[in-house]
Design a protein around this motif. Sequence first.
Motif, PDB file in Angstrom:
ATOM      1  N   LEU A   1       0.811  -1.223   0.000  1.00  0.00           N
ATOM      2  CA  LEU A   1       0.000   0.000   0.000  1.00  0.00           C
ATOM      3  C   LEU A   1       0.843   1.272   0.000  1.00  0.00           C
ATOM      4  CD1 LEU A   1      -2.882  -0.982   2.462  1.00  0.00           C
ATOM      5  CD2 LEU A   1      -3.053  -0.639  -0.013  1.00  0.00           C
ATOM      6  N   SER A   2       2.140   1.136   0.220  1.00  0.00           N
ATOM      7  CA  SER A   2       3.023   2.307   0.215  1.00  0.00           C
ATOM      8  C   SER A   2       3.920   2.343  -1.021  1.00  0.00           C
ATOM      9  CB  SER A   2       3.891   2.316   1.479  1.00  0.00           C
ATOM     10  OG  SER A   2       4.735   1.176   1.518  1.00  0.00           O
ATOM     11  N   GLN A   3       3.612   1.490  -2.010  1.00  0.00           N
ATOM     12  CA  GLN A   3       4.438   1.430  -3.212  1.00  0.00           C
ATOM     13  C   GLN A   3       3.819   2.269  -4.338  1.00  0.00           C
ATOM     14  OE1 GLN A   3       7.497  -0.107  -2.705  1.00  0.00           O
ATOM     15  NE2 GLN A   3       6.572  -0.083  -0.673  1.00  0.00           N
TER      16      GLN A   3
ATOM     17  N   VAL B   1      -0.212  -0.462  -5.612  1.00  0.00           N
ATOM     18  CA  VAL B   1      -1.286  -0.104  -4.679  1.00  0.00           C
ATOM     19  C   VAL B   1      -2.635  -0.580  -5.209  1.00  0.00           C
ATOM     20  CG1 VAL B   1      -2.560   1.813  -3.622  1.00  0.00           C
ATOM     21  CG2 VAL B   1      -0.066   1.864  -3.683  1.00  0.00           C
ATOM     22  N   ASP B   2      -2.853  -0.404  -6.508  1.00  0.00           N
ATOM     23  CA  ASP B   2      -4.105  -0.853  -7.115  1.00  0.00           C
ATOM     24  C   ASP B   2      -4.282  -2.363  -6.957  1.00  0.00           C
ATOM     25  OD1 ASP B   2      -6.476  -0.287  -8.962  1.00  0.00           O
ATOM     26  OD2 ASP B   2      -5.385  -1.798 -10.122  1.00  0.00           O
ATOM     27  N   LEU B   3      -3.214  -3.119  -7.175  1.00  0.00           N
ATOM     28  CA  LEU B   3      -3.276  -4.574  -7.010  1.00  0.00           C
ATOM     29  C   LEU B   3      -3.586  -4.949  -5.563  1.00  0.00           C
ATOM     30  CD1 LEU B   3      -0.205  -5.604  -9.204  1.00  0.00           C
ATOM     31  CD2 LEU B   3      -2.613  -6.031  -9.735  1.00  0.00           C
ATOM     32  N   CYS B   4      -2.980  -4.231  -4.620  1.00  0.00           N
ATOM     33  CA  CYS B   4      -3.230  -4.504  -3.203  1.00  0.00           C
ATOM     34  C   CYS B   4      -4.678  -4.190  -2.825  1.00  0.00           C
ATOM     35  CB  CYS B   4      -2.279  -3.691  -2.330  1.00  0.00           C
ATOM     36  SG  CYS B   4      -0.567  -4.240  -2.398  1.00  0.00           S
ATOM     37  N   LEU B   5      -5.205  -3.106  -3.356  1.00  0.00           N
ATOM     38  CA  LEU B   5      -6.594  -2.743  -3.073  1.00  0.00           C
ATOM     39  C   LEU B   5      -7.550  -3.809  -3.605  1.00  0.00           C
ATOM     40  CD1 LEU B   5      -6.447   1.076  -3.866  1.00  0.00           C
ATOM     41  CD2 LEU B   5      -6.743   0.033  -1.607  1.00  0.00           C
TER      42      LEU B   5
ATOM     43  N   LEU C   1      -8.542   4.262   5.348  1.00  0.00           N
ATOM     44  CA  LEU C   1      -9.078   5.593   5.643  1.00  0.00           C
ATOM     45  C   LEU C   1      -7.949   6.609   5.810  1.00  0.00           C
ATOM     46  CD1 LEU C   1     -12.018   4.796   8.101  1.00  0.00           C
ATOM     47  CD2 LEU C   1     -12.189   5.734   5.787  1.00  0.00           C
ATOM     48  N   GLN C   2      -6.894   6.206   6.488  1.00  0.00           N
ATOM     49  CA  GLN C   2      -5.729   7.080   6.645  1.00  0.00           C
ATOM     50  C   GLN C   2      -5.139   7.426   5.282  1.00  0.00           C
ATOM     51  OE1 GLN C   2      -4.467   8.402   9.427  1.00  0.00           O
ATOM     52  NE2 GLN C   2      -2.581   9.263   8.574  1.00  0.00           N
ATOM     53  N   PHE C   3      -5.026   6.435   4.438  1.00  0.00           N
ATOM     54  CA  PHE C   3      -4.489   6.626   3.092  1.00  0.00           C
ATOM     55  C   PHE C   3      -5.349   7.603   2.291  1.00  0.00           C
ATOM     56  CE2 PHE C   3      -4.657   5.295  -1.398  1.00  0.00           C
ATOM     57  CZ  PHE C   3      -3.316   5.416  -1.766  1.00  0.00           C
ATOM     58  N   LEU C   4      -6.653   7.383   2.280  1.00  0.00           N
ATOM     59  CA  LEU C   4      -7.552   8.194   1.463  1.00  0.00           C
ATOM     60  C   LEU C   4      -7.641   9.637   1.942  1.00  0.00           C
ATOM     61  CD1 LEU C   4     -10.447   5.634   0.918  1.00  0.00           C
ATOM     62  CD2 LEU C   4      -9.029   6.657  -0.874  1.00  0.00           C
ATOM     63  N   LEU C   5      -7.599   9.829   3.245  1.00  0.00           N
ATOM     64  CA  LEU C   5      -7.812  11.169   3.791  1.00  0.00           C
ATOM     65  C   LEU C   5      -6.541  12.004   3.894  1.00  0.00           C
ATOM     66  CD1 LEU C   5     -10.371  10.338   6.625  1.00  0.00           C
ATOM     67  CD2 LEU C   5     -10.841  11.477   4.444  1.00  0.00           C
ATOM     68  N   PHE C   6      -5.399  11.353   4.074  1.00  0.00           N
ATOM     69  CA  PHE C   6      -4.205  12.129   4.422  1.00  0.00           C
ATOM     70  C   PHE C   6      -2.982  11.907   3.533  1.00  0.00           C
ATOM     71  CE2 PHE C   6      -6.609  11.446   8.400  1.00  0.00           C
ATOM     72  CZ  PHE C   6      -6.926  12.770   8.688  1.00  0.00           C
ATOM     73  N   GLN C   7      -2.984  10.877   2.704  1.00  0.00           N
ATOM     74  CA  GLN C   7      -1.796  10.593   1.903  1.00  0.00           C
ATOM     75  C   GLN C   7      -1.917  11.182   0.496  1.00  0.00           C
ATOM     76  OE1 GLN C   7       0.838   9.088   3.422  1.00  0.00           O
ATOM     77  NE2 GLN C   7      -0.459   9.122   5.250  1.00  0.00           N
ATOM     78  N   ASP C   8      -0.772  11.283  -0.175  1.00  0.00           N
ATOM     79  CA  ASP C   8      -0.750  11.694  -1.577  1.00  0.00           C
ATOM     80  C   ASP C   8      -0.884  10.449  -2.449  1.00  0.00           C
ATOM     81  OD1 ASP C   8      -0.312  14.463  -1.094  1.00  0.00           O
ATOM     82  OD2 ASP C   8       1.804  14.041  -0.702  1.00  0.00           O
ATOM     83  N   TYR C   9      -1.762  10.497  -3.438  1.00  0.00           N
ATOM     84  CA  TYR C   9      -1.956   9.356  -4.329  1.00  0.00           C
ATOM     85  C   TYR C   9      -2.640   9.826  -5.605  1.00  0.00           C
ATOM     86  CZ  TYR C   9      -6.551   9.703  -2.096  1.00  0.00           C
ATOM     87  OH  TYR C   9      -7.743  10.172  -1.590  1.00  0.00           O
ATOM     88  N   SER C  10      -2.564   8.990  -6.625  1.00  0.00           N
ATOM     89  CA  SER C  10      -3.226   9.292  -7.889  1.00  0.00           C
ATOM     90  C   SER C  10      -4.736   9.147  -7.725  1.00  0.00           C
ATOM     91  CB  SER C  10      -2.732   8.336  -8.977  1.00  0.00           C
ATOM     92  OG  SER C  10      -3.543   8.419 -10.128  1.00  0.00           O
ATOM     93  N   THR C  11      -5.481  10.083  -8.297  1.00  0.00           N
ATOM     94  CA  THR C  11      -6.942   9.993  -8.225  1.00  0.00           C
ATOM     95  C   THR C  11      -7.473   8.764  -8.959  1.00  0.00           C
ATOM     96  OG1 THR C  11      -7.101  11.470 -10.144  1.00  0.00           O
ATOM     97  CG2 THR C  11      -7.256  12.480  -7.954  1.00  0.00           C
ATOM     98  N   ASP C  12      -6.643   8.171  -9.809  1.00  0.00           N
ATOM     99  CA  ASP C  12      -7.052   6.949 -10.511  1.00  0.00           C
ATOM    100  C   ASP C  12      -7.277   5.791  -9.542  1.00  0.00           C
ATOM    101  OD1 ASP C  12      -6.853   8.274 -12.924  1.00  0.00           O
ATOM    102  OD2 ASP C  12      -4.830   7.536 -13.360  1.00  0.00           O
ATOM    103  N   LEU C  13      -6.742   5.913  -8.327  1.00  0.00           N
ATOM    104  CA  LEU C  13      -6.872   4.840  -7.341  1.00  0.00           C
ATOM    105  C   LEU C  13      -8.166   4.904  -6.541  1.00  0.00           C
ATOM    106  CD1 LEU C  13      -3.225   4.790  -5.903  1.00  0.00           C
ATOM    107  CD2 LEU C  13      -4.292   3.043  -7.341  1.00  0.00           C
ATOM    108  N   VAL C  14      -8.905   5.999  -6.668  1.00  0.00           N
ATOM    109  CA  VAL C  14     -10.092   6.169  -5.828  1.00  0.00           C
ATOM    110  C   VAL C  14     -11.134   5.083  -6.099  1.00  0.00           C
ATOM    111  CG1 VAL C  14     -12.028   7.700  -5.262  1.00  0.00           C
ATOM    112  CG2 VAL C  14      -9.730   8.642  -5.545  1.00  0.00           C
TER     113      VAL C  14
END
Length: 281
Positions: A128-130, A135-139, A187-200
């Motif tokens: 989840l931190s890669q 990250v998409d595969l892990c989700l 929840l921590q990832f979605l609310l506070f981390q930087d990520y591509s919007t493609d992962l939402v």
Amino acid sequence: MRLLQLYSSHNIGKISLSISSSLRSEADTERYKDLRAVLQLLASLCSKDLVDFSSEPIEAQGTNICQVVYMGLHIVTPLISLDLLKYPKLCHDYFSLLSHMLEVYPEMITQLNGEAFVHIIKTLDFGLSQDAEVVDLCLRAIKGLASFHYKQKSAGEVGLGLHASGYKDQTGNFQEGILSQFLRSLLQFLLFQDYSTDLVGSAADALLPLILCEQTLYQKLGSELIEKQCDTGFRSRLTNALQSLTSSNSLSSTLDRPNYQKFRKNLHNFLTEVRGFLRKI
């Protein structure tokens, strides 16, 4: 099956942490092309991309795909260290297998021994931190785990059983079950981390069954977020947004395609509403 048995007898214990630590470049990971080949083979079997050219179906020969993948997972799990997962090609192959397996054969995860199960969960947490693709595969893998557990529990079965339950460790401290851990992390990832919007979208698909499985914890985490808001305006916006996340668009407690699509819209609106001011706290 025989190929995997031969691979196991010749390779268990031969790929060690000391060897992996000596790698200096991506090119050096070619030493592990046999391991990568096994990962790719198992992922292909799991996704039904492999064509069987034999005259008899695999099941008629006394082996089914599920058994092969299950055995393969037992073989590769002890060979994959977190250090090895720092190498992109191997990392992608491993998580590709894991996501396919948990989407197609999620029931197999309950058959693994405790050590193998814990190792897989640790690797998912690492993934989840890669990069975005991993990250998409892990989700997708987490969605497979959580949806399997929810559907099984809804049918009166045990699902992930003790793996989903909290427990006290040897020091007496309470440890949350894996679904609770992933709910917190996501929840921590979605609310506070930087990520591509493609992962939402993938994140929404994983979050919905996690919330359904761990509703008490979700309510608790939501309340904690609200209590941290000193600004009454932000507090009100967050309260309303959390309510809308699980109720807007006539969202139900089913895990069918229409409901997943509804929750994707809800999560997108939720993040648009609250992510900006939450990250400023």
